[in-house]
Design a protein around this motif. Structure first.
Motif, PDB file in Angstrom:
ATOM      1  N   LYS A 194       0.836  -1.264   0.030  1.00  0.00           N
ATOM      2  CA  LYS A 194      -0.098   0.018  -0.041  1.00  0.00           C
ATOM      3  C   LYS A 194       0.829   1.316   0.119  1.00  0.00           C
ATOM      4  CE  LYS A 194      -3.762  -2.122   2.715  1.00  0.00           C
ATOM      5  NZ  LYS A 194      -4.719  -1.995   3.722  1.00  0.00           N
ATOM      6  N   GLY A 195       0.273   2.401  -0.383  1.00  0.00           N
ATOM      7  CA  GLY A 195       0.839   3.785  -0.342  1.00  0.00           C
ATOM      8  C   GLY A 195       2.075   3.681  -1.406  1.00  0.00           C
ATOM      9  N   HIS A 196       2.642   4.674  -1.425  1.00  0.00           N
ATOM     10  CA  HIS A 196       3.712   5.337  -2.813  1.00  0.00           C
ATOM     11  C   HIS A 196       5.146   4.954  -2.356  1.00  0.00           C
ATOM     12  CE1 HIS A 196       0.155   8.574  -3.273  1.00  0.00           C
ATOM     13  NE2 HIS A 196      -0.199   7.225  -3.958  1.00  0.00           N
ATOM     14  N   SER A 197       5.550   4.696  -1.037  1.00  0.00           N
ATOM     15  CA  SER A 197       6.822   4.797  -0.812  1.00  0.00           C
ATOM     16  C   SER A 197       7.358   3.831   0.392  1.00  0.00           C
ATOM     17  CB  SER A 197       7.088   6.178  -0.174  1.00  0.00           C
ATOM     18  OG  SER A 197       6.415   7.350  -0.604  1.00  0.00           O
ATOM     19  N   ASP A 198       8.537   3.426   0.066  1.00  0.00           N
ATOM     20  CA  ASP A 198       9.482   2.650   1.136  1.00  0.00           C
ATOM     21  C   ASP A 198      10.764   2.521   0.788  1.00  0.00           C
ATOM     22  OD1 ASP A 198       9.820   0.131  -0.580  1.00  0.00           O
ATOM     23  OD2 ASP A 198       7.401   0.247  -0.216  1.00  0.00           O
ATOM     24  N   LEU A 199      11.800   1.977   1.668  1.00  0.00           N
ATOM     25  CA  LEU A 199      13.129   2.105   1.056  1.00  0.00           C
ATOM     26  C   LEU A 199      13.431   1.406   0.047  1.00  0.00           C
ATOM     27  CD1 LEU A 199      14.847   1.828   4.672  1.00  0.00           C
ATOM     28  CD2 LEU A 199      14.772   3.867   3.234  1.00  0.00           C
ATOM     29  N   ASP A 200      12.919   0.182  -0.123  1.00  0.00           N
ATOM     30  CA  ASP A 200      12.918  -0.749  -1.463  1.00  0.00           C
ATOM     31  C   ASP A 200      12.760   0.171  -2.838  1.00  0.00           C
ATOM     32  OD1 ASP A 200      13.930  -2.887   0.248  1.00  0.00           O
ATOM     33  OD2 ASP A 200      12.207  -3.928  -0.101  1.00  0.00           O
ATOM     34  N   ARG A 201      11.650   0.708  -2.685  1.00  0.00           N
ATOM     35  CA  ARG A 201      11.109   1.376  -3.923  1.00  0.00           C
ATOM     36  C   ARG A 201      11.795   2.894  -3.820  1.00  0.00           C
ATOM     37  NH1 ARG A 201       4.710   1.543  -3.656  1.00  0.00           N
ATOM     38  NH2 ARG A 201       5.019   1.271  -1.274  1.00  0.00           N
ATOM     39  N   TRP A 202      12.352   3.518  -3.023  1.00  0.00           N
ATOM     40  CA  TRP A 202      13.090   4.587  -3.147  1.00  0.00           C
ATOM     41  C   TRP A 202      14.310   4.329  -4.029  1.00  0.00           C
ATOM     42  CZ3 TRP A 202      11.138   6.106   2.335  1.00  0.00           C
ATOM     43  CH2 TRP A 202      10.269   7.032   2.057  1.00  0.00           C
ATOM     44  N   GLN A 203      14.865   3.299  -3.598  1.00  0.00           N
ATOM     45  CA  GLN A 203      16.310   2.898  -4.050  1.00  0.00           C
ATOM     46  C   GLN A 203      15.838   2.416  -5.645  1.00  0.00           C
ATOM     47  OE1 GLN A 203      18.168  -0.640  -2.321  1.00  0.00           O
ATOM     48  NE2 GLN A 203      19.902  -0.327  -3.522  1.00  0.00           N
ATOM     49  N   GLU A 204      14.799   1.691  -6.063  1.00  0.00           N
ATOM     50  CA  GLU A 204      14.572   1.570  -7.218  1.00  0.00           C
ATOM     51  C   GLU A 204      14.146   2.689  -8.210  1.00  0.00           C
ATOM     52  OE1 GLU A 204      11.022  -1.027  -9.787  1.00  0.00           O
ATOM     53  OE2 GLU A 204      11.331  -1.585  -7.536  1.00  0.00           O
ATOM     54  N   GLY A 205      13.727   3.472  -7.475  1.00  0.00           N
ATOM     55  CA  GLY A 205      13.369   4.959  -8.303  1.00  0.00           C
ATOM     56  C   GLY A 205      14.527   5.749  -8.602  1.00  0.00           C
ATOM     57  N   GLY A 206      15.574   5.524  -7.899  1.00  0.00           N
ATOM     58  CA  GLY A 206      16.815   6.233  -7.905  1.00  0.00           C
ATOM     59  C   GLY A 206      16.832   7.451  -7.205  1.00  0.00           C
ATOM     60  N   VAL A 207      16.288   7.667  -5.839  1.00  0.00           N
ATOM     61  CA  VAL A 207      16.101   8.665  -4.955  1.00  0.00           C
ATOM     62  C   VAL A 207      17.330   8.621  -4.135  1.00  0.00           C
ATOM     63  CG1 VAL A 207      14.867  10.047  -3.413  1.00  0.00           C
ATOM     64  CG2 VAL A 207      13.524   8.257  -5.153  1.00  0.00           C
ATOM     65  N   ASP A 208      17.809   9.875  -4.152  1.00  0.00           N
ATOM     66  CA  ASP A 208      19.101   9.969  -3.429  1.00  0.00           C
ATOM     67  C   ASP A 208      18.797  10.703  -2.159  1.00  0.00           C
ATOM     68  OD1 ASP A 208      21.510   8.866  -5.280  1.00  0.00           O
ATOM     69  OD2 ASP A 208      20.155  10.398  -6.481  1.00  0.00           O
ATOM     70  N   VAL A 209      18.111  11.790  -2.259  1.00  0.00           N
ATOM     71  CA  VAL A 209      17.707  12.580  -1.060  1.00  0.00           C
ATOM     72  C   VAL A 209      16.310  12.891  -0.837  1.00  0.00           C
ATOM     73  CG1 VAL A 209      18.127  15.007   0.024  1.00  0.00           C
ATOM     74  CG2 VAL A 209      19.922  13.945  -1.468  1.00  0.00           C
ATOM     75  N   GLN A 210      15.821  12.721   0.295  1.00  0.00           N
ATOM     76  CA  GLN A 210      14.101  12.775   0.441  1.00  0.00           C
ATOM     77  C   GLN A 210      14.017  13.788   1.647  1.00  0.00           C
ATOM     78  OE1 GLN A 210      11.346  11.139  -1.273  1.00  0.00           O
ATOM     79  NE2 GLN A 210      10.945  12.905  -0.261  1.00  0.00           N
ATOM     80  N   PHE A 211      13.345  14.692   1.467  1.00  0.00           N
ATOM     81  CA  PHE A 211      12.505  15.385   2.563  1.00  0.00           C
ATOM     82  C   PHE A 211      11.356  14.935   3.073  1.00  0.00           C
ATOM     83  CE2 PHE A 211      15.068  19.235   1.015  1.00  0.00           C
ATOM     84  CZ  PHE A 211      15.469  19.910   2.274  1.00  0.00           C
ATOM     85  N   PHE A 212      11.338  14.483   4.384  1.00  0.00           N
ATOM     86  CA  PHE A 212      10.070  13.859   4.903  1.00  0.00           C
ATOM     87  C   PHE A 212       9.424  14.675   5.637  1.00  0.00           C
ATOM     88  CE2 PHE A 212      13.278  10.135   4.432  1.00  0.00           C
ATOM     89  CZ  PHE A 212      12.241   9.029   4.534  1.00  0.00           C
ATOM     90  N   SER A 213       8.111  14.805   5.192  1.00  0.00           N
ATOM     91  CA  SER A 213       7.262  15.896   5.783  1.00  0.00           C
ATOM     92  C   SER A 213       6.708  15.585   7.166  1.00  0.00           C
ATOM     93  CB  SER A 213       6.084  16.047   4.767  1.00  0.00           C
ATOM     94  OG  SER A 213       4.962  16.852   5.634  1.00  0.00           O
ATOM     95  N   VAL A 214       6.817  16.286   8.306  1.00  0.00           N
ATOM     96  CA  VAL A 214       6.374  16.158   9.404  1.00  0.00           C
ATOM     97  C   VAL A 214       5.161  17.025   9.340  1.00  0.00           C
ATOM     98  CG1 VAL A 214       6.716  16.812  11.829  1.00  0.00           C
ATOM     99  CG2 VAL A 214       8.445  15.630  10.688  1.00  0.00           C
ATOM    100  N   PHE A 215       4.038  16.168   9.613  1.00  0.00           N
ATOM    101  CA  PHE A 215       2.651  17.067   9.402  1.00  0.00           C
ATOM    102  C   PHE A 215       1.943  16.504  10.472  1.00  0.00           C
ATOM    103  CE2 PHE A 215      -1.486  16.523   7.889  1.00  0.00           C
ATOM    104  CZ  PHE A 215      -1.900  18.011   7.702  1.00  0.00           C
ATOM    105  N   THR A 216       0.949  17.581  11.034  1.00  0.00           N
ATOM    106  CA  THR A 216      -0.295  17.314  11.741  1.00  0.00           C
ATOM    107  C   THR A 216      -1.157  18.448  11.404  1.00  0.00           C
ATOM    108  OG1 THR A 216      -1.208  16.610  13.674  1.00  0.00           O
ATOM    109  CG2 THR A 216       0.540  18.665  13.717  1.00  0.00           C
ATOM    110  N   GLY A 217      -2.342  18.207  11.243  1.00  0.00           N
ATOM    111  CA  GLY A 217      -3.436  19.437  11.113  1.00  0.00           C
ATOM    112  C   GLY A 217      -3.585  20.180  12.150  1.00  0.00           C
ATOM    113  N   PRO A 218      -4.310  21.285  11.955  1.00  0.00           N
ATOM    114  CA  PRO A 218      -4.474  22.155  12.897  1.00  0.00           C
ATOM    115  C   PRO A 218      -5.058  21.893  14.239  1.00  0.00           C
ATOM    116  CG  PRO A 218      -6.175  22.714  11.251  1.00  0.00           C
ATOM    117  CD  PRO A 218      -5.304  21.520  10.916  1.00  0.00           C
ATOM    118  N   LYS A 219      -5.987  20.556  14.317  1.00  0.00           N
ATOM    119  CA  LYS A 219      -6.251  19.923  15.236  1.00  0.00           C
ATOM    120  C   LYS A 219      -5.008  18.783  15.815  1.00  0.00           C
ATOM    121  CE  LYS A 219     -10.024  17.550  17.337  1.00  0.00           C
ATOM    122  NZ  LYS A 219     -11.568  17.061  17.089  1.00  0.00           N
ATOM    123  N   ALA A 220      -4.684  18.814  17.047  1.00  0.00           N
ATOM    124  CA  ALA A 220      -3.657  18.029  17.624  1.00  0.00           C
ATOM    125  C   ALA A 220      -4.217  16.504  17.526  1.00  0.00           C
ATOM    126  CB  ALA A 220      -2.977  18.445  18.626  1.00  0.00           C
TER     127      ALA A 220
END
Length: 392
Positions: A54-80
């Motif tokens: 499920k989803g779009h991303s994981d370490l195996d798939r990042w490697q397969e896609g040739g991703v070298d640098v990834q910004f990981f979003s730290v997100f929470t909405g206005p309600k904690a």
């Protein structure tokens, strides 16, 4: 015979282009400015150390896609998510990324400096960077901003869709307009931008309203980033940036990372989506209820109808590359990058279903006649330049 030769020649050109794109893609440094897998999957106890179904991303798939640098979003909405507030939410997501990095030292490095990023690239590991998506998470406290910096925050998105007490969002500036108590940055907002510059944290202007955008550009002494935004002229929605904003980013020396969401890429998709949700949905669901008298069945039938309808207007990779092309033609090839928003969006262009598909963008750029030098800039070189100038 002539038609056969023409077809064979076209096939040969296609194969050679794909091969050249593959080689170029693997040699280039690919930087993705924004991914929401932490809140989308990791908080749900999914282990991205291994390939997920499920989803779009994981370490195996990042490697397969040739991703070298990834910004990981730290997100929470206005309600904690918890009683302690949104700052605590941010800290918990950073905890989760640290745990992933600790379990996979041979595959990734949690980077806190430009030198860390370069070291990870040299060692062929994923350089993981933290971007905090929403200034509300500092809870109007510069000490909390400093603490997030210590944990590794290397960009702060000044707003999410919600405004905060010191900066107004694109959604609010668009929808609320003159009813806002203030528009743009307050004096405290200017202090935030200056503090970000001092600490070596990039100022991220995705999601910000136009007034906030221009106030922040004026206040920042360093290049800014738009971590996941696309072009308003091609798809006029509140989250995309207009020509004058693109020119302002170029003058600042910053970079705009193109968002992959179908509704920000294609005007036809956005318009069809609005028609379905605002007009057709209540009518069709009412009709389905009269037939089935079962809410689960009604939702199932609606989802199928919805999928069929949006499939007709789903954008392609070429539509995405149009946004890159537009910025290059307007201000040059130094100011555009990739900011997919994978795991944070519900609809993607055909052919870009997950993070393994990035090489197709390289192929599309080659087909349009982009030089290898330009492609390397677009895939990651431009963001690396902004990091080098903005980090400490």
């Amino acid at each position: 015979m002539k038609a056969l030769l023409t077809g064979t020649a076209l096939l040969l050109v296609t194969v050679l282009t794909a091969q050249n794109a593959g080689k170029l893609h693997q040699k280039a440094v690919l930087v993705d400015g924004h991914n929401d897998v932490l809140s989308a999957s990791v908080l749900g106890k999914q282990d991205i150390s291994h390939r997920l179904t499920k989803g779009h991303s994981d370490l195996d798939r990042w490697q397969e896609g040739g991703v070298d640098v990834q910004f990981f979003s730290v997100f929470t909405g206005p309600k904690a998510r918890n009683a302690e507030g949104v700052y605590k939410d941010a800290m918990e997501e950073i905890d989760s990324l640290e745990h992933i990095a600790a379990r996979n030292p041979d595959r990734m490095i949690l980077a806190k400096s430009y030198a860390d990023v370069k070291r990870a690239i040299k060692q062929k590991k994923l350089a993981a960077l933290i971007g905090v998506e929403g200034g509300h998470m500092i809870e109007d406290d510069l000490n909390k901003l400093d603490a997030l910096h210590q944990r590794g925050m290397r960009y702060l998105t000044l707003t999410w869709n919600n405004s905060n007490s010191w900066a107004t969002s694109a959604m609010d500036e668009t929808q609320k307009g003159d009813s806002l108590t203030h528009k743009g940055l307050t004096d405290f907002g200017v202090q935030v931008v200056k503090r970000l510059n001092e600490l070596g944290i990039l100022v991220d202007l995705s999601h910000t309203g136009e007034q906030t955008f221009y106030d922040a550009i004026a206040a920042s002494s360093k290049p800014v980033i738009l971590s996941h935004s696309s072009v308003w002229a091609l798809c006029p929605v509140f989250r995309n940036v207009k020509d004058e904003q693109i020119k302002a980013v170029a003058k600042n020396g910053g970079v705009i990372c193109i968002n992959f969401y179908s509704g920000f890429i294609s005007k036809a998709y956005d318009e069809r989506l609005a028609q379905l949700n605002k007009v057709e949905r209540p009518i069709i669901q009412d009709s389905l209820w009269q037939v089935y008298k079962d809410s689960a069945r009604v939702q199932q039938e609606w989802r199928q109808y919805f999928r069929n309808q949006v499939a007709d207007v789903q954008p392609t990779i070429n539509d995405l590359v149009d946004h890159i092309d537009y910025i290059v033609k307007l201000v040059g090839d130094d100011y555009v990058g990739i900011g997919s928003d994978y795991d944070g969006i519900s609809a993607l262009p055909k052919g870009l279903e997950d993070v393994t598909t990035y090489p197709k963008i390289t192929e599309a750029l080659l087909e349009r006649g982009y030089s290898k030098k330009s492609i390397r800039k677009i895939l990651g070189g431009n963001v690396l330049r902004v990091m080098k100038a903005g980090f400490k």
